[in-house]
Each structure stands twice: as C-alpha cells, then as structure tokens.
Motif scaffolding. Structure first.
Motif, PDB file in Angstrom:
ATOM      1  N   HIS A  43       0.423  -1.397   0.099  1.00  0.00           N
ATOM      2  CA  HIS A  43       0.085  -0.355  -0.030  1.00  0.00           C
ATOM      3  C   HIS A  43       0.434   1.226   0.117  1.00  0.00           C
ATOM      4  O   HIS A  43       0.101   2.215  -0.528  1.00  0.00           O
ATOM      5  CB  HIS A  43      -0.756   0.299   1.377  1.00  0.00           C
ATOM      6  N   PHE A  44       2.819   1.231   0.276  1.00  0.00           N
ATOM      7  CA  PHE A  44       2.813   2.199   0.621  1.00  0.00           C
ATOM      8  C   PHE A  44       4.181   2.586  -1.050  1.00  0.00           C
ATOM      9  O   PHE A  44       4.928   3.703  -0.105  1.00  0.00           O
ATOM     10  CB  PHE A  44       3.529   2.754   1.985  1.00  0.00           C
ATOM     11  N   ASP A  45       3.778   2.112  -1.674  1.00  0.00           N
ATOM     12  CA  ASP A  45       4.891   1.486  -2.742  1.00  0.00           C
ATOM     13  C   ASP A  45       5.990   3.141  -3.118  1.00  0.00           C
ATOM     14  O   ASP A  45       6.516   3.405  -2.856  1.00  0.00           O
ATOM     15  CB  ASP A  45       5.367   0.694  -3.133  1.00  0.00           C
ATOM     16  N   TRP A  46       4.329   3.627  -3.158  1.00  0.00           N
ATOM     17  CA  TRP A  46       4.784   5.265  -4.160  1.00  0.00           C
ATOM     18  C   TRP A  46       5.235   5.677  -3.156  1.00  0.00           C
ATOM     19  O   TRP A  46       5.894   6.684  -3.634  1.00  0.00           O
ATOM     20  CB  TRP A  46       2.962   5.227  -4.329  1.00  0.00           C
ATOM     21  N   PHE A  47       4.918   6.047  -1.345  1.00  0.00           N
ATOM     22  CA  PHE A  47       5.505   6.643  -0.784  1.00  0.00           C
ATOM     23  C   PHE A  47       6.654   7.040  -0.262  1.00  0.00           C
ATOM     24  O   PHE A  47       7.344   8.005  -0.162  1.00  0.00           O
ATOM     25  CB  PHE A  47       4.511   6.632  -0.037  1.00  0.00           C
ATOM     26  N   PHE A  48       7.434   5.257  -0.435  1.00  0.00           N
ATOM     27  CA  PHE A  48       8.644   5.264   0.545  1.00  0.00           C
ATOM     28  C   PHE A  48       9.086   5.893  -1.305  1.00  0.00           C
ATOM     29  O   PHE A  48      10.095   6.773  -1.333  1.00  0.00           O
ATOM     30  CB  PHE A  48       9.222   3.895  -0.038  1.00  0.00           C
ATOM     31  N   VAL A  49       8.908   5.695  -2.487  1.00  0.00           N
ATOM     32  CA  VAL A  49       9.838   6.275  -4.248  1.00  0.00           C
ATOM     33  C   VAL A  49       9.296   7.412  -3.368  1.00  0.00           C
ATOM     34  O   VAL A  49      10.750   8.068  -4.291  1.00  0.00           O
ATOM     35  CB  VAL A  49       9.362   5.880  -4.940  1.00  0.00           C
ATOM     36  N   LEU A  50       8.463   8.233  -4.056  1.00  0.00           N
ATOM     37  CA  LEU A  50       8.308   9.317  -3.268  1.00  0.00           C
ATOM     38  C   LEU A  50       9.005  10.689  -3.127  1.00  0.00           C
ATOM     39  O   LEU A  50       9.741  11.328  -2.985  1.00  0.00           O
ATOM     40  CB  LEU A  50       6.930   9.933  -3.793  1.00  0.00           C
ATOM     41  N   ALA A  51       8.810  10.151  -1.316  1.00  0.00           N
ATOM     42  CA  ALA A  51      10.148  10.426  -0.502  1.00  0.00           C
ATOM     43  C   ALA A  51      11.338  10.804  -0.482  1.00  0.00           C
ATOM     44  O   ALA A  51      12.048  11.218  -0.355  1.00  0.00           O
ATOM     45  CB  ALA A  51       9.373   9.811   0.557  1.00  0.00           C
ATOM     46  N   THR A  52      11.651   9.415  -1.015  1.00  0.00           N
ATOM     47  CA  THR A  52      13.650   8.904  -0.991  1.00  0.00           C
ATOM     48  C   THR A  52      13.558  10.149  -2.809  1.00  0.00           C
ATOM     49  O   THR A  52      14.914  10.519  -2.314  1.00  0.00           O
ATOM     50  CB  THR A  52      13.875   7.154  -1.631  1.00  0.00           C
ATOM     51  N   ASN A  53      12.977   9.922  -3.660  1.00  0.00           N
ATOM     52  CA  ASN A  53      12.768  11.268  -4.779  1.00  0.00           C
ATOM     53  C   ASN A  53      12.932  12.958  -4.576  1.00  0.00           C
ATOM     54  O   ASN A  53      13.940  13.379  -3.957  1.00  0.00           O
ATOM     55  CB  ASN A  53      11.846  11.018  -5.354  1.00  0.00           C
ATOM     56  N   VAL A  54      12.377  12.910  -3.018  1.00  0.00           N
ATOM     57  CA  VAL A  54      11.859  14.356  -2.545  1.00  0.00           C
ATOM     58  C   VAL A  54      13.202  14.833  -1.700  1.00  0.00           C
ATOM     59  O   VAL A  54      13.961  15.912  -1.466  1.00  0.00           O
ATOM     60  CB  VAL A  54      10.876  14.793  -1.670  1.00  0.00           C
ATOM     61  N   ILE A  55      13.614  13.670  -1.026  1.00  0.00           N
ATOM     62  CA  ILE A  55      14.502  13.736  -0.254  1.00  0.00           C
ATOM     63  C   ILE A  55      16.169  13.635  -1.103  1.00  0.00           C
ATOM     64  O   ILE A  55      17.186  14.975  -0.734  1.00  0.00           O
ATOM     65  CB  ILE A  55      15.222  12.621   0.431  1.00  0.00           C
ATOM     66  N   PHE A  56      16.153  13.066  -2.490  1.00  0.00           N
ATOM     67  CA  PHE A  56      17.366  13.036  -3.270  1.00  0.00           C
ATOM     68  C   PHE A  56      17.597  14.728  -3.753  1.00  0.00           C
ATOM     69  O   PHE A  56      18.525  15.329  -3.319  1.00  0.00           O
ATOM     70  CB  PHE A  56      17.777  12.130  -3.679  1.00  0.00           C
ATOM     71  N   LEU A  57      16.934  15.638  -4.340  1.00  0.00           N
ATOM     72  CA  LEU A  57      15.997  16.453  -4.561  1.00  0.00           C
ATOM     73  C   LEU A  57      16.796  17.559  -3.744  1.00  0.00           C
ATOM     74  O   LEU A  57      17.446  18.187  -4.044  1.00  0.00           O
ATOM     75  CB  LEU A  57      14.927  16.785  -5.083  1.00  0.00           C
TER      76      LEU A  57
END
Length: 532
Positions: A78-92
């Motif tokens: 249920h939270f695969d999208w959240f992990f990917v989105l959050a890590t991308n935001v943190i990287f940026l």
C-alpha cells in the motif's frame, strides 16, 4: 579513555552555548547506576521494550513472525508509492542544499577543523553504512537480476544483453545517490543542530525548529526511544544473519560445521572485538578498524579486477555508469510497473531498509563530520558512494555474470543461496582459498565496525546526547547486541531473525515521515544560520 581527536569534539553542551533559548541541560534527566550515565526515560524504556520483544519472539516465534510479515507485506503493498516519492524528494532536497549558498556553511562554525583525515572519514562512513552490503551483494545482486533468481528489473528477458545492462543499473540504483541521500539528510540535520546550534547529539535535536521546547519532553523521548529500538534490533538482526552467512562461508571453504554452535562462537567473537573497539573510542577503535577494512576491501577489489575479465570490467565502469544514469528514472517510477514482484521485493525493500537504518547511520555520520562544510559533507556522503558502487559491483558482478555466460562453475545452474555467490565466484579464480578467506575476514571486520559504531550511537542517545558517556555504558550496549542475537538464534532461529527483518521494513514507514520532517526542520535552521 580520551584521545586527541575526541578532545576536539564538543563536550557537554551547556545551555548558554546553544543559540536557541532553551533551559535544557544535557543530562538533566540522567541518573548514575553502576557506573552508567543513564538518561532516565529513554534508557529504561528502550531496555524494557527490547527485552520484552526478545522474550515474546522466543516464546511465540511463529506468531511474532506472522504478525510482522503481514505488516511488512501490507506496507509494501500500500505504500510503495510513498517510499519512492519520499526518497526522490529527499534526494532533490539534498541536491538543492548542496548547490545553494547553504552549502558554504561549515559544521561546527567558520573556524571548525575536521576531526579526522579524509581517508579515515570516508572509511568510517562506508564501514558503518554499506560495507557489509557490498561484500554480501557485490556478486550476488547483479547475478540474481541477470539470471531471474527473483524476477528481473522492468520484467526484461533473463540472460539477455538488456538483462545484463539492467542488472548493473538496478544494482547501482539501489546503492547510489538516492538511498545515500536518506542517510545524508538525517546525518546533516543532526550535525548541524549539534555542532552549529549547541544541541545534544541525539535524534530529537533535529526537530527543535518544529517542536520547540517539547523536544525535551515526551515527544522527544519517544523519538529517541524509537531510534534506539530500531537501531539495536537492526544491529542484532544483522549480527545474527552475518554469523549464519560467515558460518556458511567457513563451511564452504574449510568444511567447518555451520550449525548453531559455530554461529554462537562467531557472534561471541565479533561482540568481543566490538567491545574492545568501543572501549578504545572513535580514534583507537572505529577509525582503526575502518582503515583496516578499506585496505582489505581495496586489495580484494584489485584481485578480482586482475583475476577476472579485466578488459570487460574496465569497459563496464563507463557503460554501467551511463546505464545507471539512463535507467534511474524508469526504475524510480512506480506507476504501471510490469515487474511488481521484483519492484516490491527489491527496490521498496531496499528503500524501507535504508530508511529504517537512517537513525543509526545518520547519527554516526554526524558524529564524525564536524569541521566539514555542508557541500563537502553532501559530496562525500552522496557522490563518493555511487562511484564506489559502480566500481565494486562492476568488478564483482561482471566476473560472476561472465562465469554464468561461459558455463564456468556452479553459478550457470542458478543461485541456490545468496550468501554463497561470492565464494562460488571466487572458487573459479586463482588462489581462491586465500581470496575467500580474505572475504570472510573482511565480512567479520565490517560486522565489528557496524556493531561498535552502533553501540556508540545508542550510547549517546541513552545518555541524553552526551558524546563521552562512561566506558561501562558502551560495553553494556555492545554486549546487549551480541546477547540478543544469540538468544534469537537459539530460541527462534531464522524465523525470529526474519521477523526482525520484517519489523525493520515496517519501521521504515513512520521513519519516512520523520525524514521528510527533518528536511523542513533543517531548512528552517539553515535559513536562520545565514540570516543571523
């Protein structure tokens, strides 16, 4: 025991040294018991939770494993999208901080000098963060993707040129700038608020701009408590799994029994070395072992490059770097994936695992990074690892995949056990007994450095953020890690350890929110630093 480097680090930070108007005194809730300097609510609560959980797993291993496995599966689903989105935001976010004027800020103030040389600093970063993973998965992960051991990236056909390219780009993606940004944002937040704002080196300090004085109350206690529990169980799990894998290597190489007795001896030995290291402190312990690690790792890497398909490896450095840059966007996308099983089993698992370990590694990175500019910090923590990952995985992965394609050894038949891939690959190279033994030594020493650096981190948190808690307290936490690993192996075996792994993945979900909050809090603090 104090050494010249530790003397350079800030001692108990008094309230008047903090730029924030706070009446918090480091250690104000501390009590002394049997030579320990204990932060009352955090120490006792974390110890009670750890022992209670261990006891529950021992008594009901199947039930505990089922609950945690279900929680892990639910989180991944249920939270695969959240992990990917959050890590991308943190990287940026980290990229923005590094290239902006914030990058000129020096951790510890304009006149602060680095406490460690560049090589020792980088060595400690890798020993605490990814050293174990590089040894474990250097040959295994690219080979697994290429041969379809558990699916293939983007659902490409196995054992094809495209599968080979994606095997390396996906592996480097899992160990490159994106996951290291997770460590970087936590480490940078802690280093900045400790060395520039005069707050204790503990997880709660990173949230002062958001929580204010409440960080010294129960909200802060809860943050530190979660960090301690996640760290010690993550370390105990890795120690137990590492003992099982090291025992498998010794059995493969020397025929040594790889049963429970050998695993317990290995844990006891690793714990003893970790205790010796934490007693000596950062300079005489962690730094020394980390430097030894780097030398051994470089020697093993050079051996594989020379003994393996040398020309193909050198060509692969550039090709894999380009493939990593080209495939990262597709690998980061969670919409409409045809490789859902692989995506959840590998990428989301990795992101959750890195996030759940961020309190431990982030605090340790902060602990050793005083005197560096923020830009220098981010380049080292995010930039250098991806270069190392390209070189390491190309050398080991290319050698293993070359053996698969040429029908050499047992790997062409498929992977039977991930922990044995490295030894099965080395078996087909010259001097394989020596190189395999060196790999086992490297593996064990990496475990020691992870254990002792983790103990120093837990020691700091449970002492209320003090950097120099008593030696008996360091020994207590190092011993606790080893004892928990042994108890779990004896009472629950692999089921108990798998349950803890599932728990670490599930813990990654709330810590994702914590990391995003760190970004907001850090940005406020940096703006305040520049505006005065």
């Amino acid at each position: 025991m104090t050494n010249e480097h530790e003397e350079l680090l800030p001692e108990e930070l008094a309230p008047e040294e903090s730029v924030y108007e706070t009446d918090y005194t480091t250690g104000q809730d501390n009590i002394e018991v049997l030579g320990l300097d204990i932060h009352n609510p955090v120490f006792f609560a974390s110890a009670a939770l750890i022992l209670s959980f261990a006891g529950s797993v021992l008594l009901f291993p199947d039930s505990a494993g089922g609950v945690l496995t279900h929680a892990r599966d639910w989180t991944l689903q249920h939270f695969d999208w959240f992990f990917v989105l959050a890590t991308n935001v943190i990287f940026l976010f980290c990229l923005f901080i590094g290239i902006s004027r914030f990058g000129d800020i020096r951790l510890g103030g304009p006149d602060a000098k680095p406490d460690f040389g560049v090589l020792s600093w980088l060595s400690m970063l890798f020993s605490a963060g990814v050293g174990i993973g590089l040894v474990f998965y250097g040959a295994a992960e690219p080979t697994a993707y290429y041969t379809d051991w558990f699916g293939t990236p983007l659902d490409v056909a196995a054992r094809t040129p495209e599968a080979e390219r994606l095997a390396f780009s996906a592996t480097i993606f899992h160990w490159g700038v994106t996951p290291w940004a997770v460590y970087a944002v936590m480490g940078l937040s802690l280093a900045f608020f400790t060395f520039n704002k005069g707050l204790p080196l503990t997880i709660r300090s990173a949230f002062y701009p958001l929580l204010g004085e409440r960080v010294w109350g129960w909200p802060g206690h809860l943050i530190d408590l979660l960090a301690v529990v996640a760290t010690i169980f993550g370390l105990a799990t890795s120690l137990g799994l590492g003992a099982k894998q090291a025992a498998s290597g010794l059995h493969f190489l020397f025929g040594v029994d790889n049963g429970l007795g050998t695993q317990i001896v290995l844990i006891a030995g690793i714990t003893s070395m970790a205790i010796f290291s934490v007693v000596r402190g950062l300079d005489g312990g962690v730094k020394l072992l980390s430097n030894i690690n780097i030398v051994i790792a470089i020697l093993l890497l050079l051996f594989v490059i020379v003994a393996g398909p040398t020309l193909a490896i050198f060509k692969g450095f550039g090709l894999n770097a380009v493939a990593y840059a080209m495939d990262s966007f597709r690998l980061s996308n969670w919409i409409g994936r045809d490789d859902t099983e692989w995506f959840h089993g590998w990428t989301i698992f990795y992101w959750a695992w890195w996030i759940s370990w961020s309190p431990f590694v982030g605090m340790f990175i902060a602990r050793v990074s005083r005197g560096r500019t923020i830009r220098e910090f981010l380049i080292a923590v995010m930039g250098v690892p991806v270069m190392v990952a390209i070189v390491w995985f190309t050398a080991f992965g290319m050698t293993a995949i070359d053996q698969v394609k040429d029908g050499v050894g047992v790997l062409p038949a498929g992977i039977t056990e991930v922990s044995l891939v490295l030894f099965q690959m080395l078996e087909n190279l010259p001097f394989h007994q020596i190189s395999s033994f060196v790999a086992i030594v490297l593996l064990i020493v990496f475990f020691v450095t992870s254990s002792d650096s983790g103990s120093l981190v837990i020691d700091s948190i449970t002492a209320g953020g003090k950097l120099h808690a008593p030696v008996p307290q360091r020994i207590f936490w190092a011993t606790m890690e080893g004892l928990i690993a042994i108890v779990l192996l004896v009472g629950g075996g692999s089921a108990a350890l798998s349950s803890l792994q599932a728990g670490a993945i599930t813990a990654g979900l709330p810590f994702t929110v914590v990391l995003l909050a760190c970004c907001v809090s850090l940005l406020r603090g940096l703006r305040e630093e520049l505006t005065g």
